[in-house]
Structure formats: C-alpha cells, structure tokens
Write a protein that holds these residues in place. Structure first.
Motif, mmCIF file in Angstrom:
data_model
loop_
_atom_site.group_PDB
_atom_site.id
_atom_site.type_symbol
_atom_site.label_atom_id
_atom_site.label_comp_id
_atom_site.label_asym_id
_atom_site.label_seq_id
_atom_site.Cartn_x
_atom_site.Cartn_y
_atom_site.Cartn_z
ATOM 1 N N LYS B 62 0.697 -1.260 -0.100
ATOM 2 C CA LYS B 62 -0.049 -0.082 0.041
ATOM 3 C C LYS B 62 0.890 1.362 -0.058
ATOM 4 C CE LYS B 62 -4.446 -1.087 1.511
ATOM 5 N NZ LYS B 62 -5.740 -0.594 2.222
ATOM 6 N N ILE B 63 2.247 0.964 0.140
ATOM 7 C CA ILE B 63 2.858 2.449 -0.072
ATOM 8 C C ILE B 63 4.159 2.144 -0.812
ATOM 9 C CG2 ILE B 63 4.329 1.406 2.179
ATOM 10 C CD1 ILE B 63 4.776 4.265 2.777
ATOM 11 N N THR B 64 4.455 3.250 -1.742
ATOM 12 C CA THR B 64 5.332 2.954 -2.651
ATOM 13 C C THR B 64 6.551 4.063 -2.383
ATOM 14 O OG1 THR B 64 3.761 2.584 -4.164
ATOM 15 C CG2 THR B 64 6.050 2.866 -5.215
ATOM 16 N N LEU B 65 7.862 3.747 -2.514
ATOM 17 C CA LEU B 65 8.761 4.427 -2.342
ATOM 18 C C LEU B 65 9.858 4.451 -3.564
ATOM 19 C CD1 LEU B 65 10.689 6.111 -0.273
ATOM 20 C CD2 LEU B 65 12.155 4.211 -0.133
ATOM 21 N N ASP B 66 9.520 5.594 -4.160
ATOM 22 C CA ASP B 66 10.305 6.031 -5.641
ATOM 23 C C ASP B 66 11.800 6.706 -5.616
ATOM 24 O OD1 ASP B 66 10.283 5.318 -8.110
ATOM 25 O OD2 ASP B 66 8.379 6.498 -8.624
ATOM 26 N N ILE B 67 12.686 5.794 -5.478
ATOM 27 C CA ILE B 67 14.198 6.301 -5.107
ATOM 28 C C ILE B 67 14.949 5.611 -6.363
ATOM 29 C CG2 ILE B 67 14.687 4.784 -3.319
ATOM 30 C CD1 ILE B 67 15.870 7.355 -1.803
ATOM 31 N N ASN B 75 24.304 14.536 -2.564
ATOM 32 C CA ASN B 75 23.857 15.930 -1.984
ATOM 33 C C ASN B 75 22.462 15.959 -2.230
ATOM 34 O OD1 ASN B 75 26.127 17.036 -0.404
ATOM 35 N ND2 ASN B 75 27.341 16.738 -2.377
ATOM 36 N N SER B 76 21.996 15.477 -3.320
ATOM 37 C CA SER B 76 20.390 15.643 -3.779
ATOM 38 C C SER B 76 19.888 14.494 -4.433
ATOM 39 C CB SER B 76 20.504 17.073 -4.522
ATOM 40 O OG SER B 76 19.088 17.297 -4.952
ATOM 41 N N VAL B 77 19.099 13.846 -3.541
ATOM 42 C CA VAL B 77 18.568 12.567 -4.228
ATOM 43 C C VAL B 77 17.140 12.816 -4.229
ATOM 44 C CG1 VAL B 77 18.402 10.142 -4.033
ATOM 45 C CG2 VAL B 77 20.392 11.238 -3.180
ATOM 46 N N ASP B 78 16.618 12.537 -5.470
ATOM 47 C CA ASP B 78 14.982 12.638 -5.572
ATOM 48 C C ASP B 78 14.237 11.454 -5.000
ATOM 49 O OD1 ASP B 78 15.089 14.821 -6.992
ATOM 50 O OD2 ASP B 78 15.396 14.154 -8.882
ATOM 51 N N VAL B 79 13.392 11.779 -4.438
ATOM 52 C CA VAL B 79 12.529 10.635 -3.643
ATOM 53 C C VAL B 79 11.061 10.959 -3.666
ATOM 54 C CG1 VAL B 79 12.720 11.621 -1.247
ATOM 55 C CG2 VAL B 79 12.359 8.950 -1.595
ATOM 56 N N LYS B 80 10.183 10.022 -3.987
ATOM 57 C CA LYS B 80 8.637 10.054 -3.961
ATOM 58 C C LYS B 80 8.215 9.164 -3.404
ATOM 59 C CE LYS B 80 5.029 10.887 -7.364
ATOM 60 N NZ LYS B 80 4.685 10.798 -8.838
ATOM 61 N N ILE B 81 7.210 9.523 -2.608
ATOM 62 C CA ILE B 81 6.155 8.536 -1.800
ATOM 63 C C ILE B 81 4.977 8.627 -2.060
ATOM 64 C CG2 ILE B 81 5.939 7.547 0.769
ATOM 65 C CD1 ILE B 81 8.479 10.207 0.442
ATOM 66 N N GLN B 132 23.103 2.992 1.179
ATOM 67 C CA GLN B 132 22.268 2.619 2.331
ATOM 68 C C GLN B 132 20.742 2.350 1.942
ATOM 69 O OE1 GLN B 132 21.469 5.706 5.272
ATOM 70 N NE2 GLN B 132 22.497 7.156 3.859
ATOM 71 N N LYS B 133 20.159 1.758 2.982
ATOM 72 C CA LYS B 133 18.579 1.694 2.627
ATOM 73 C C LYS B 133 17.693 2.836 3.104
ATOM 74 C CE LYS B 133 17.111 -2.963 3.743
ATOM 75 N NZ LYS B 133 16.747 -3.476 2.564
ATOM 76 N N VAL B 134 16.873 3.206 2.291
ATOM 77 C CA VAL B 134 16.230 4.514 2.613
ATOM 78 C C VAL B 134 14.849 3.832 2.903
ATOM 79 C CG1 VAL B 134 15.135 6.678 2.179
ATOM 80 C CG2 VAL B 134 17.254 5.988 1.438
ATOM 81 N N THR B 135 14.282 4.337 4.132
ATOM 82 C CA THR B 135 12.933 3.553 4.420
ATOM 83 C C THR B 135 11.846 4.835 4.626
ATOM 84 O OG1 THR B 135 14.335 2.033 5.751
ATOM 85 C CG2 THR B 135 11.914 2.235 6.422
ATOM 86 N N ALA B 136 10.587 4.614 4.316
ATOM 87 C CA ALA B 136 9.443 5.415 4.489
ATOM 88 C C ALA B 136 8.600 4.689 5.257
ATOM 89 C CB ALA B 136 8.884 5.985 3.248
ATOM 90 N N ASP B 149 10.935 0.374 1.532
ATOM 91 C CA ASP B 149 12.223 0.903 1.445
ATOM 92 C C ASP B 149 12.817 0.458 0.280
ATOM 93 O OD1 ASP B 149 12.674 -1.897 1.436
ATOM 94 O OD2 ASP B 149 13.079 -2.036 3.931
ATOM 95 N N GLY B 150 13.992 1.132 0.053
ATOM 96 C CA GLY B 150 14.772 1.108 -1.316
ATOM 97 C C GLY B 150 16.166 1.168 -0.818
ATOM 98 N N ASP B 151 17.009 0.257 -1.495
ATOM 99 C CA ASP B 151 18.512 0.290 -1.439
ATOM 100 C C ASP B 151 19.188 1.379 -2.452
ATOM 101 O OD1 ASP B 151 19.226 -1.450 0.392
ATOM 102 O OD2 ASP B 151 18.157 -2.931 -0.752
ATOM 103 N N VAL B 152 19.949 2.077 -2.209
ATOM 104 C CA VAL B 152 20.437 3.033 -2.573
ATOM 105 C C VAL B 152 22.015 2.989 -2.822
ATOM 106 C CG1 VAL B 152 20.739 5.725 -3.678
ATOM 107 C CG2 VAL B 152 18.496 4.839 -2.245
#
Lengths: 107, 163
Positions: B62-67, B75-81, B132-136, B149-152
């Motif tokens: 039910k949740i999408t993390l777009d990274i 320094n600047s990473v776009d993320v969309k939830i 790392q892993k970014v988690t929403a 989450d998404g690995d970056v």
C-alpha cells in the motif's frame, strides 16, 4: 540571508479537483559541523519546517532535518475547496520565518 | 667511508618499510570488514522504526517509495512516496516519515498530511551520507503503519567536510 522560493501550481481549478503544488526553495541548508577554516565549526542553519495553510486550515506540514538537501524541493497535493490564498511559511533555525502566498481561483 | 645518502633522508627509526607495509595490509583488512565493525554507534534500522511507531511492526504494501538505485551525488537525491489511501476524514494518512539509517541524523523528514490533501503523494530531495537503505514509514488514521524501503548506491556521498 539568501532565501528565495518558487511555487508552481495551477492558477485555477474546479472545486473538488486535486492540485499538485511544487515548491523549490533556495536555501543552503547548512547541516553544521564542517570546519570553517578558522579552527571552529559551522553552526547548523536549516529550514526546519514548512507549513501550507489554505482556507483557514493547515493542509500540509513538512518537518525537515539535516537529511534534506540544500535548495530543497517539495511537492504535495491538496483538494481545491474555495478561492483564496495558500500561505506557505518556512521556519528557520534561530527563529526566522519566511512567508509566501499563492492565489488559487476555484470555479 | 661516508655514505652517499644524506642522513636527512634516512628512514625514521622504529618504523621500517616492512612495518609500514604490514600496517597498510592490516588497515585494508579492517576496511574490508563488514560495516558493522566500524560503525558500532549506528542504531539498527529496526530500532529506529520501532521508536517512531511506538513498538508496532509496520506492514508492507500500500506504500511505494520511488528512489533511484544508483545516484552519482548524495547531496541531492529525488524521492517520491505514494500511499494508497482514500484520504477521507475516517481513513487517511497522518504522516510519512523518512529514515536513512547510515546518515549522522537518521530521521530525515516527516510529512504531515490530512484529509484535505486529497492524495497521499509527496516528493522531496534528500541528502545521503552513504550507500544505504532508505525507509519510509506512514502512519494511518485507522491505527496501523505501513513501510517501504529502497536500497540506494551513492557514488559521491554527502557530508564530506567542506561539501
């Protein structure tokens, strides 16, 4: 203080439509801790909060920490309910605030 | 007979070339250890999530993390939830919290939403200190939590002094 904001959103919308609001802010968002070249460290100086108020109610709030990039971009949505100003207010470390407004006409 | 080499260019006493080489090998060995060994002070991700959900275990879906999976510049990473939610008074997303467990300050941002948002869809730009892993984590008004989450992989990390 170098602050500047560009707010992109439709100028008018039909009642009930969901509009997307995109906010690009110019701000260094100093995370602090870097050497200032004189033996000290740079203090933290970021925008720590952005609120959007529309027709008498806060519709969106973003609490920011040092993990938000310099010149931060934010986008969110809101439902058009009535013609009026959407007020954006930023709060900076140290207590300074910046305010911008954008007008939305609802037909 | 006098040496052709000036005494100033002699090796420092007590630090032979062999010792330097051996030390270097040891340092490389240390660097190759899993990151846990170097960063004992980092809080585990599960603990960071449990703290904001007050101990509840968030559900997946039910949740999408777009990274992006690979970024050149941390320094600047776009993320969309995006969270699937009707966003009504009875059932809406209360907030979305972003965590990067290897950042010096893992809590990056919290978006407070409400029924007047219409859709639970937000985007921003992040600063990442390492791959790392970014988690929403999103809190729902019905009481539950959802997580994605998404690995970056970050080629050039943020938080380099002067950067």
């Amino acid at each position: 203080m170098p602050f500047n904001a560009r707010i992109t959103m439709p100028a008018e919308a039909r009642a009930g439509d969901i509009i997307e609001i995109r906010v690009l802010t110019r701000h260094p968002m100093d995370r602090g801790g870097q050497s200032d070249g004189k033996g000290g460290t740079v203090p933290r100086m970021i925008l720590n909060r952005l609120t959007a108020t529309y027709s008498g109610e806060q519709v969106f709030r973003l609490d920011m920490n040092t993990g938000i990039s310099a010149n931060p971009f934010v986008s969110f949505t809101t439902r058009a309910v009535a013609s009026g100003d959407i007020v954006f207010e930023w709060r900076e470390d140290g207590g300074a605030t910046y305010t911008r407004t954008a007008r939305l006409v609802v037909t | 007979m006098s040496s052709p080499i000036s005494p100033h260019s002699r090796r420092p006493e007590g630090l032979s070339r062999r010792a330097v080489v051996a030390g270097g090998v040891a340092a490389v060995g240390l660097a190759a250890l899993p990151p846990r060994a170097q960063a004992e002070d980092l809080q585990p991700l599960a603990e960071l999530i449990a703290r904001i959900t007050e101990g509840a275990v968030p559900k997946r879906g039910k949740i999408t993390l777009d990274i992006p999976q690979l970024v050149e510049n941390g320094n600047s990473v776009d993320v969309k939830i995006t969270v699937e939610s009707p966003m009504t008074e009875a059932d809406h997303v209360r907030w979305i919290h972003l965590i990067a467990d290897k950042n010096p300050f893992p809590d990056m941002a919290r978006f407070h939403l409400g029924p007047r948002c219409g859709r639970a869809e937000v985007a921003t730009t992040l600063r990442l200190a390492a791959s790392q892993k970014v988690t929403a984590v999103a809190a729902l008004s019905t009481g539950g939590y959802v997580v994605a989450d998404g690995d970056v992989v970050v080629t050039l990390s943020a938080c380099i002094d002067g950067g």
